[in-house]
Design a protein around this motif. Sequence first.
Motif, PDB file in Angstrom:
ATOM      1  N   GLU A  69      72.904 -18.533  16.826  1.00 58.44           N
ATOM      2  CA  GLU A  69      72.747 -18.639  15.379  1.00 58.44           C
ATOM      3  C   GLU A  69      72.847 -17.263  14.721  1.00 58.44           C
ATOM      4  O   GLU A  69      73.471 -17.100  13.671  1.00 58.44           O
ATOM      5  CB  GLU A  69      71.392 -19.280  15.044  1.00 58.44           C
ATOM      6  N   ARG A  70      72.227 -16.266  15.341  1.00 59.79           N
ATOM      7  CA  ARG A  70      72.318 -14.903  14.802  1.00 59.79           C
ATOM      8  C   ARG A  70      73.775 -14.433  14.766  1.00 59.79           C
ATOM      9  O   ARG A  70      74.221 -13.817  13.796  1.00 59.79           O
ATOM     10  CB  ARG A  70      71.486 -13.940  15.646  1.00 59.79           C
ATOM     11  N   PRO A 106      64.897 -14.671  10.719  1.00 60.15           N
ATOM     12  CA  PRO A 106      63.660 -14.926  11.474  1.00 60.15           C
ATOM     13  C   PRO A 106      63.793 -14.459  12.917  1.00 60.15           C
ATOM     14  O   PRO A 106      64.852 -14.620  13.548  1.00 60.15           O
ATOM     15  CB  PRO A 106      63.490 -16.444  11.384  1.00 60.15           C
ATOM     16  N   ALA A 107      62.736 -13.889  13.431  1.00 61.36           N
ATOM     17  CA  ALA A 107      62.763 -13.370  14.806  1.00 61.36           C
ATOM     18  C   ALA A 107      62.970 -14.475  15.826  1.00 61.36           C
ATOM     19  O   ALA A 107      63.446 -14.228  16.933  1.00 61.36           O
ATOM     20  CB  ALA A 107      61.463 -12.613  15.098  1.00 61.36           C
ATOM     21  N   THR A 108      62.604 -15.705  15.469  1.00 62.21           N
ATOM     22  CA  THR A 108      62.708 -16.826  16.416  1.00 62.21           C
ATOM     23  C   THR A 108      64.103 -17.439  16.458  1.00 62.21           C
ATOM     24  O   THR A 108      64.342 -18.354  17.242  1.00 62.21           O
ATOM     25  CB  THR A 108      61.701 -17.919  16.022  1.00 62.21           C
ATOM     26  N   LEU A 109      65.014 -16.952  15.628  1.00 65.84           N
ATOM     27  CA  LEU A 109      66.348 -17.540  15.569  1.00 65.84           C
ATOM     28  C   LEU A 109      67.106 -17.249  16.866  1.00 65.84           C
ATOM     29  O   LEU A 109      67.098 -16.129  17.363  1.00 65.84           O
ATOM     30  CB  LEU A 109      67.113 -16.965  14.377  1.00 65.84           C
ATOM     31  N   ALA A 110      67.779 -18.271  17.406  1.00 63.51           N
ATOM     32  CA  ALA A 110      68.497 -18.134  18.672  1.00 63.51           C
ATOM     33  C   ALA A 110      69.695 -17.190  18.520  1.00 63.51           C
ATOM     34  O   ALA A 110      70.238 -17.004  17.422  1.00 63.51           O
ATOM     35  CB  ALA A 110      68.971 -19.500  19.158  1.00 63.51           C
ATOM     36  N   GLN A 160      64.464 -19.923   4.959  1.00 60.17           N
ATOM     37  CA  GLN A 160      63.024 -19.660   4.923  1.00 60.17           C
ATOM     38  C   GLN A 160      62.250 -20.862   4.393  1.00 60.17           C
ATOM     39  O   GLN A 160      61.134 -21.145   4.845  1.00 60.17           O
ATOM     40  CB  GLN A 160      62.753 -18.428   4.052  1.00 60.17           C
ATOM     41  N   ASN A 175      70.882 -24.989  10.304  1.00 60.12           N
ATOM     42  CA  ASN A 175      71.713 -24.104  11.123  1.00 60.12           C
ATOM     43  C   ASN A 175      72.800 -23.485  10.259  1.00 60.12           C
ATOM     44  O   ASN A 175      73.003 -23.869   9.096  1.00 60.12           O
ATOM     45  CB  ASN A 175      72.338 -24.862  12.311  1.00 60.12           C
TER      46      ASN A 175
END
Length: 836
Positions: free
Chosen positions: A196-197, A189-193, A222, A228
Amino acid sequence: MTTQLPMTRLAQRARMAPPQGGTLFARTVALPGGWSHAATPLTLVVAPPGYGKTALMRCGYQWYRRHGEPVAWLTLTAADNHPPTLLQALHQALGSDGTGTLEQLLERHAQQTPRQVLFLDNLDVLRNRAALTLVEQLLVLRPLAWSLVMAARSEPALPLASWVFDGQLQRLEGAQLTISERELAELLPATLAAPERAGWQQLRQQLEGWPLPLMYGLRELQAGRLHNIDALQQQLPSLLEHYFETLLQRSCSAEERQLLTLAALLDAVSAAQLDAVRGRSGSGPLLEALRRRNLFLQPLPDHGGSYRLLAPLRTFLRQRLRRNHPEQAAMCYRRAMRLFQQQGRMEEAVHYALLAQDYAQAATLMAEYGHELVRRRGDHQRLLSWINRLPASARQQVPQLGVLSAWSLAFTNRVQESEQALAEVASRQPASRTVPVLQSQLEAQRCVNAALADALQDAARLSEAWLTRWQEAGAMETGTVLCVSAFALLHQGHASVALQRLDRARQLFRQENSGYGLGWVALLQAMVRLAQEDYLSALAETAALLHHDAPLPADQQDMLEQVLILRAVALLAQGDGEAARSALAKVRPGLELHATVDVLALWYSAQVGLALWDGADPQPVFQQGLATAAQRGLERLPWQLQVERRYRGLCNEPLTLPNRCESRLLTLRAQCVRQRMPGSGRPAALPRGAEVGRLSVLVTAAVTAQRRGQAGAALTSLQQALEQVAGHGGLQWLRNETSLQPLLRRLADDGSVSAPVAALLAQLLEGPEPSGNDLLTSQEQHILTHLASGQRNGEIGRLLHISEGTVKWHLHNVYRKLDVTSRTQAVARARELQLL
């Protein structure tokens, strides 16, 4: 006619469409050119379980349906090994009434649907020769406008070579189906910090891109059931354990499972190695059977006949064996250790000795191999990491290991710990009982420690004593001490002797095939060349160590980074600021924590040069250097920074260096980076040779201050320069600096100078400037002419009817009169003075 049961009919219909559930993510990125592949009508996907073969084919199935293409699906089962059952399944998949041969089926269906895409999943379940012949006929007889997409865990027993050669079949294998860093970044997800990435990418590396667990985690993320990455990492061990247990029970015999478990103990495995670990022969056929079934055995391209297991499976099998049968695991590790020791693969032998917890043998192997590891290759971190895994009792039983540990500690900027290691070895080995080899190594290490601790007088004394006492010592120890001696001689102003010592060291390191030792020789030779202002030689001698833009080898990175700094200084001296910047860009942050004092001084000198090149303020560089000196307790670095500031004209304080010989070298290094003054281009040419190093700094500072309108500072520097000439010579160079004439007259008119300085002023202002003919004798002039033609000493002697020794004597006088130290410099200086 037999009536099918309802559940049987449901099962039959279920395998006529892709399975539902599983991954929700498209994997079309793995298919070259996407699904529109008319040019390659046949596609075969072969990969072990969990690589997403079915998910990939389902994406293609859905793609064709969205685009209105006729598409069919058939999931093969073991029952399809009966040819009539397989033919009936093909009829159902293609919507036929179930009568007729395969050829009739294809002909009839082609008339109704000229374009057709058929997906065949689980092709590897077909073992019956007649069933495989039916599939082969399907490939041969299919209409030209048809496409087939097939998936299998292992290579199907079909003659596919002809389609491959004709360019009609494209293959996808496990390596192409792994999830790449880029694909995972797109799926997250684009919103993942960012943290986390990073955690997801680290997990991908641990799993070697294996799609099954990653797709599971992405699906849970999803669906909102995963908060996390830590939660996923806690779930995966138990899930993978259950998955692998079930898979191995279904796919392997008991003997094959045991073989896979033993294969997991080794990082890379071959049949011969498995025989050694098992303690019996016969591993080859079993390994080949597992390879044919494609059960996570990955061939190693550079090691013929060797394989490695997928990392998650390898981890599972290792942990299970250690947990359930620790004695068997230790026994297998010991067998592996002995095998690799016999093969001369000492790194692997040490690795498996540590895994077997056979610490005594591990310590012995480290001592045996450590000489190669750290002294020839410079891989200090590996040795220290091994030693840290040993208990203290095992380390103490092998004195040689203590010496090697001291070596690696010293070269990783832990000199105090190195001294402690030496003291510990010496305390357990009284001098009366210490074997000569060990004693020579202990003393050689003390020489190295003194040099790295910047105790140069001690380094000079210890190295000379060692070379006198241990003339029959090993080549590596002798070469190392010669380097220490050359380093100390360099700081005493004996550059030519230092080069002789380095030449001997280079010969010894070549005998030992030590690239690491040769690297240090090149580094020290470059230091000498910089001290002599022979920049072209410095660049030439360091170029061989660096291969253009290739990354630096990890085990030599520290040494090669220091080479890069010396190159940057020489490049700046040649006026190539951009090349110098490029060289420094390869140096990692944190250099100040491990570099020697001299390299640090050159580093700051280069940084100052780049700042002036860019028109920036260099003062912060000096402040950083002083902070580094205070942090590491380095005494000489502030002196070198002081010389640098004075040379740059950035301060007017008198030079307060404690030692004339040492300061001479430091000033020469400081002048390696030429400042670029606004509006005046490059400064006046500096003198050649070590004897006027301090003079060059003082005079250049005077010229710089004069250009900036700082008359008082200019006079002070010039007076110090004249005092230097009165004590050490260099009057001819002052005569050639015509810009000093106004300052010389003001200083003479002042009348407050000492008598020797007043006498020099009288010569400079009133005495005639000697011509070239007055500077050299006629014989010296003849020799210089032949020198410029590139002739050697022996050739010059034959032409002039004198001995080679006489030629050398005249050359010595020429060098002294011209203030140079080499043939190249002599010719260049003679042309400057119009003697040629």
